[in-house]
Design a protein around this motif. Sequence first.
Motif, PDB file in Angstrom:
ATOM      1  N   THR A 105       0.825  -1.214   0.000  1.00  0.00           N
ATOM      2  CA  THR A 105       0.000   0.000   0.000  1.00  0.00           C
ATOM      3  C   THR A 105       0.854   1.256   0.000  1.00  0.00           C
ATOM      4  N   GLN A 106       2.171   1.098   0.171  1.00  0.00           N
ATOM      5  CA  GLN A 106       3.099   2.233   0.107  1.00  0.00           C
ATOM      6  C   GLN A 106       3.749   2.362  -1.278  1.00  0.00           C
ATOM      7  N   SER A 107       3.406   1.466  -2.199  1.00  0.00           N
ATOM      8  CA  SER A 107       4.134   1.364  -3.461  1.00  0.00           C
ATOM      9  C   SER A 107       3.497   2.163  -4.590  1.00  0.00           C
ATOM     10  N   SER A 108       4.359   2.788  -5.396  1.00  0.00           N
ATOM     11  CA  SER A 108       3.941   3.377  -6.663  1.00  0.00           C
ATOM     12  C   SER A 108       4.096   2.358  -7.786  1.00  0.00           C
ATOM     13  N   GLN A 109       5.247   1.642  -7.786  1.00  0.00           N
ATOM     14  CA  GLN A 109       5.504   0.568  -8.733  1.00  0.00           C
ATOM     15  C   GLN A 109       6.175  -0.583  -7.996  1.00  0.00           C
ATOM     16  N   ILE A 110       5.869  -1.805  -8.446  1.00  0.00           N
ATOM     17  CA  ILE A 110       6.469  -3.001  -7.841  1.00  0.00           C
ATOM     18  C   ILE A 110       7.119  -3.831  -8.936  1.00  0.00           C
ATOM     19  N   GLU A 111       8.381  -4.171  -8.712  1.00  0.00           N
ATOM     20  CA  GLU A 111       9.092  -5.047  -9.633  1.00  0.00           C
ATOM     21  C   GLU A 111       9.131  -6.492  -9.108  1.00  0.00           C
ATOM     22  N   LYS A 112       9.344  -6.632  -7.804  1.00  0.00           N
ATOM     23  CA  LYS A 112       9.501  -7.974  -7.236  1.00  0.00           C
ATOM     24  C   LYS A 112       9.176  -7.939  -5.750  1.00  0.00           C
ATOM     25  N   ILE A 113       8.589  -9.032  -5.263  1.00  0.00           N
ATOM     26  CA  ILE A 113       8.353  -9.225  -3.832  1.00  0.00           C
ATOM     27  C   ILE A 113       9.051 -10.526  -3.423  1.00  0.00           C
TER      28      ILE A 113
END
Length: 367
Positions: A156-164
Motif C-alpha cells: 500500500t506504500q508502493s507506486s511501482q512493484i518489480e519484485k516481492i
Amino acid sequence: MTEGQYRVVVWSTGGIGSIAIRAIHERPDLDLVGVWVHSPDKDGRDAGELANGDPIGLAVTTDADALIALKPDCVIYGASGPERDAGHIPDYVKLLSAGINVVTTSTTRLVNPHHYEPAEWRDQLVAAAKEGQVTLYASGIEPGFAADYLPLVLSTQSSQIEKIHCYEIGLYDDYGVPDIMSDALGFGRPLDYQPWISFPGAIAGEWHGQIRMVADALGVELQEVRETFDRAVTERTLEVAMGTVEAGTCGALRMQAIGVVDGREAIVIEHVTRLAPDVAPRWPTLPNALGYRVVVTGTPDIDCTFDVTLRDRKKAGIESMTSGAGAMVATAMRVVNAVPYVVDAEPGLVSSVDLPLTIPRHAFNPA
C-alpha cells in the motif's frame, strides 16, 4: 456486541490449542464452552491444566458430537497428525454442516481457499459452509501472514512493484516431530535420501496458494510457479529435539517457490531452515533464531524484517518450546483474534484478503 457473545470450542490441546485456551480464558468477548482431545488419557481432565496452566473449571472431552451439540459459534481447530488434510477435511465438513464456523491453523494451504487443491475437497467444504451458512478461515504466521498478507499491507506504500521476496529464516532445533523433520524434510538423512519436500511439485504445491493470493490481489497474471530445493550437511553431530543428527547428514534446507509474472521471477517465498546456526553459513540469515523478512523492490524499495519472541511463556500457555515459542503464539492468535470477524462474515471460504483487519478485541493491557 455484548461480552461473552462468541461461544468457542478449541479442537485439541497441542501447542496451538493450549495457547488458544489460555488466551480465550482471558478475553471477556470469547466464552470457552468446550475442548476436544484425541487421547482417552486426557478425557475429563481440566483444560487449563492441559494448557500448561492453572485449572479453569472446564473438562475436556473426546466426544465430538457432544461439543457440536453445544452449538458453539466457532471452533478453533489446531489438531495435527500424520494424516494431515485427509483427517482434517472430514472434521471441517462435519462442523460446517452443523452450522459452526471454523478457524484453523492445521491446513496451511487453506490460507487461500479459492485455489485450494484437491478441488473435490474444496467443493466439499464449499457445500458444507453453504449448508450450515457459516464460514471457514485458515491462518498463521507463515503461511497466513509473513509471506502473503504482510506483503500486501506493505504494498500500500508502493507506486511501482518489480519484485516481492519473502523469507522465513529460522532454527528448527526445537521441533521434535520425527515423521515431519526426518521423513518429509530429510533432516538427519544422507543427501542421497529423497524427502517428500524434494519431489517435483511439492514446494510449489505448498506455497502456490500464497503466491496466487498476492498476484490476484495486485491484479497480475501468474504464469507459473517454479521451485528450487537445496540441502547442506552439518559438519558436527547435533543433539536436537528430533534426536541425534549425525555429522555428514542434512542439517539445513533452502527452498523457494517462485511466481513468474510477465516471464520474470516476481513473487518469491523462501524458507531457510537450520538445525544449528553454523550450518550453511553462506545462506541468508537473520539476527535471531527465527525471523521473517519481506523485500519489495520498486518505487520505493521496502525492506521489512521482524521476529516474535516471548517474555512470559506460561502466561501464553506455552512452556516447552524455545526459538519457535513466539511464532507459535502469533500463529494461534491469528485465528483467535479472527473469531468475531469470521462469525460475522458472509458464509463460505475466506482468506485474510476477504476479511477486514482482524484487530484483537480486549487484548490491550498497558500493565
